[in-house]
Design an enzyme around this catalytic site. Structure first.
Site, PDB file in Angstrom:
ATOM      1  N   SER A   1      -9.439 -14.884  34.306  1.00 26.70           N
ATOM      2  CA  SER A   1      -9.033 -15.117  35.582  1.00 26.70           C
ATOM      3  C   SER A   1      -8.783 -16.580  36.125  1.00 26.70           C
ATOM      4  O   SER A   1      -9.605 -17.435  36.175  1.00 26.70           O
ATOM      5  CB  SER A   1     -10.387 -14.580  36.361  1.00 26.70           C
ATOM      6  OG  SER A   1     -10.528 -14.934  38.111  1.00 26.70           O
TER       7      SER A   1
ATOM      8  N   GLU B   1      -4.059  -2.107  30.652  1.00 23.58           N
ATOM      9  CA  GLU B   1      -4.590  -1.636  32.046  1.00 23.58           C
ATOM     10  C   GLU B   1      -3.004  -1.860  32.308  1.00 23.58           C
ATOM     11  O   GLU B   1      -2.473  -1.146  32.909  1.00 23.58           O
ATOM     12  CB  GLU B   1      -5.345  -3.008  32.240  1.00 23.58           C
ATOM     13  CG  GLU B   1      -6.485  -3.264  32.887  1.00 23.58           C
ATOM     14  CD  GLU B   1      -6.658  -4.387  33.516  1.00 23.58           C
ATOM     15  OE1 GLU B   1      -6.903  -4.481  34.248  1.00 23.58           O
ATOM     16  OE2 GLU B   1      -7.204  -5.038  33.121  1.00 23.58           O
TER      17      GLU B   1
ATOM     18  N   HIS C   1     -17.390  15.471  32.064  1.00 18.72           N
ATOM     19  CA  HIS C   1     -16.731  15.288  33.350  1.00 18.72           C
ATOM     20  C   HIS C   1     -17.665  13.997  33.448  1.00 18.72           C
ATOM     21  O   HIS C   1     -17.955  13.649  34.746  1.00 18.72           O
ATOM     22  CB  HIS C   1     -17.539  16.170  34.266  1.00 18.72           C
ATOM     23  CG  HIS C   1     -17.330  17.246  33.495  1.00 18.72           C
ATOM     24  ND1 HIS C   1     -16.390  18.320  34.737  1.00 18.72           N
ATOM     25  CD2 HIS C   1     -17.898  17.900  33.245  1.00 18.72           C
ATOM     26  CE1 HIS C   1     -16.034  19.672  34.067  1.00 18.72           C
ATOM     27  NE2 HIS C   1     -17.575  19.515  33.569  1.00 18.72           N
TER      28      HIS C   1
ATOM     29  N   LYS D   1     -14.621 -14.618  33.065  1.00 19.88           N
ATOM     30  CA  LYS D   1     -14.079 -13.535  33.561  1.00 19.88           C
ATOM     31  C   LYS D   1     -13.302 -13.321  32.008  1.00 19.88           C
ATOM     32  O   LYS D   1     -12.768 -14.109  31.627  1.00 19.88           O
ATOM     33  CB  LYS D   1     -13.406 -12.802  34.218  1.00 19.88           C
ATOM     34  CG  LYS D   1     -13.458 -12.436  35.365  1.00 19.88           C
ATOM     35  CD  LYS D   1     -14.341 -11.274  35.480  1.00 19.88           C
ATOM     36  CE  LYS D   1     -13.560 -10.076  35.599  1.00 19.88           C
ATOM     37  NZ  LYS D   1     -13.211 -10.086  36.928  1.00 19.88           N
TER      38      LYS D   1
END
Ligand code: ARG
Length: 464
Positions: free
Chosen positions: A284, A297, A163, A290
């Protein structure tokens, strides 16, 4: 019946009074995607021609001409000089037309006892068989890379989650081995699917078989098929082998996607369990600080399109009456894209696994939070004679106390622990350590470092 090959501005055959419109031509043509099947198409044609010659359906001279013509065509395709024509609809007609240009009547005889229906089914099966072999190879490479990572981190401890809440301490090696298992089953599924892919449709002709004295087993043997398709209607219309492949591919991507999700979470500075080598990340355009885990992804995103291809093929098939219908031409782009996506993804992941740097300190710090050894304390009390449910309750109260006091179970004094159960003794502290917790799960499939090493050994033997 062999359709007469249409030339620009001409009707499809003498049967037709007018040519199809340009839009219809574009709508029905598949050459710009199915030309990818060219080498398999030639391989299938050569096996068919060899059988026709052996059965004396065409002459030895015709066969020699076909071989010569196909050799030249193969060269032209490899060199990029082959001219693919939309007017000739698909890969099959383009190659046949060129063959006839090169060798004359022998080229026109090639299609004896054959239809594009059994021809295309054969091509896809040959294509898919090669793709499956490539995928199995990539799965092998990925599993090997994950085993290496597991071996380096057989003793590295991190919290295991259920969980998304801290559950129990585990070893990072054990966590990697979970993916080794998943990709192992993927490999089994691919190999199993290959058996059903590897059957020969040729000989089914359009749908009912052919009046020529063909030898299907001979063609199957030449092409390395394990069997022939035993019903001609089924042979030309079925694509369940491709659907099955897409289902297996969707599972590969599902496993990749779950792994990607974890890599992304682990790389977030809020978690900081791993870093991924720069060559798999991008920056980025606006935020100079970044470093984004683009590869996992994207893999997670591409899983959606592979799942979509499975649904596309299932839907393509569900309303089709026997036997061949042109709907089936729509099987190729989803299938090709599935193969390309899976192969590229596996290749990049095998490489990326070597570019994952693990941060044991951060993992350990996280495992020390969240009362990860509470189950160990309950098990300890059970071993001292308390029924498990009572032990569970006693430890729950102890955890509640720790939450209030903002401390860990291992920070409590012996006396404080004994307030929750008189069965607690001096030996409890060994049980509350992370190392003690993982080492105690020492059975097949458990997280103990020595079990991780044994599991690695077992899989390495399979992969050898
Ligand atoms: N391009 C077709 C396909 O991909 C080849 C078979 C066409 N057969 C036919 N009867 N129109 O399925």
């Amino acid at each position: 019946m062999t359709a007469q090959l249409s030339k620009k501005g001409e009707a499809w055959s003498a049967r037709f009074a007018e040519p199809v419109s340009d839009l219809v031509k574009r709508y029905t043509a598949s050459v710009f995607f199915d030309k990818r099947l060219a080498t398999f198409d030639i391989e299938g044609s050569l096996a068919h021609a060899e059988m026709l010659a052996h059965q004396q359906i065409i002459s030895a001279t015709d066969y020699a001409d076909i071989v010569r013509g196909m050799t030249q065509i193969r060269g032209e395709i490899e060199a990029g000089s082959f001219e693919w024509l939309l007017d000739l609809e698909d890969v099959h007609l383009n190659i046949e037309k060129r063959l006839t240009e090169l060798v004359g009547d022998a080229g026109k005889r090639l299609h004896t006892g054959r239809s594009r229906n059994d021809q295309v089914a054969t091509d896809i099966r040959l294509f898919l068989r090669a793709a499956i072999d490539d995928i199995c190879h990539q799965l092998h490479a990925l599993r090997t890379a994950l085993l290496d990572l597991a071996e380096q981190h057989a003793d590295t401890i991190l919290p295991g989650f259920t969980h998304m809440q801290v559950a129990q301490p585990i070893t990072f090696g054990h966590h990697m081995l979970a993916y080794v298992e998943m990709f192992g089953r993927d490999s089994e599924r691919m190999r199993d699917c290959r058996r059903r892919v590897n059957r020969l449709p040729l000989g089914a002709a359009a749908l009912a078989g052919t009046t020529f004295p063909i030898d299907r087993e001979r063609v199957a043997h030449t092409l390395g098929f394990e069997d022939v398709c035993h019903n001609s209607l089924d042979a030309v219309s079925d694509r369940d082998f491709a659907i099955e492949f897409c289902a297996a591919a969707a599972l590969v991507m599902t496993h990749i996607s779950r792994m990607s999700e974890e890599l992304v979470i682990w790389m977030s500075p809020r978690v900081g369990f791993i870093d991924i080598a720069d060559r798999f990340c991008t920056g980025s355009s606006i935020m100079p600080q970044k470093k984004n885990p683009d590869v996992p992804e994207l893999a997670r995103g591409k899983t959606g399109r592979v799942n979509g291809h499975l649904i596309a093929l299932l839907t393509l098939m569900k309303g089709q009456p026997l036997a061949y219908n042109k709907d089936n031409q729509e099987d190729k782009e989803p299938l090709f894209d599935t193969v390309d996506t899976v192969i590229d993804t596996l290749r990049i992941f095998a490489d990326m696994a070597g570019g994952i740097s693990v941060k044991p300190q951060a993992m350990r710090a996280a495992a020390l939070q969240g009362y990860a050894t509470a189950t160990d304390l309950a098990d300890y009390l059970v071993k001292k004679g308390l029924p498990f449910r009572d032990a569970h309750e006693a430890v729950a109260r102890a955890v509640r106390h720790c939450v209030d006091q903002e401390c860990d179970l291992s920070d409590m004094s012996l006396a404080a622990l004994q307030a929750f159960s008189p069965l607690v003794g001096e030996d409890v502290f060994a049980v509350l350590t992370l190392e003690g917790s993982v080492a105690a799960r020492d059975h097949i499939g458990g997280t103990a470092p020595q079990q991780v090493r044994k599991a690695i050994e077992r899989v390495r033997k399979q992969l050898a």
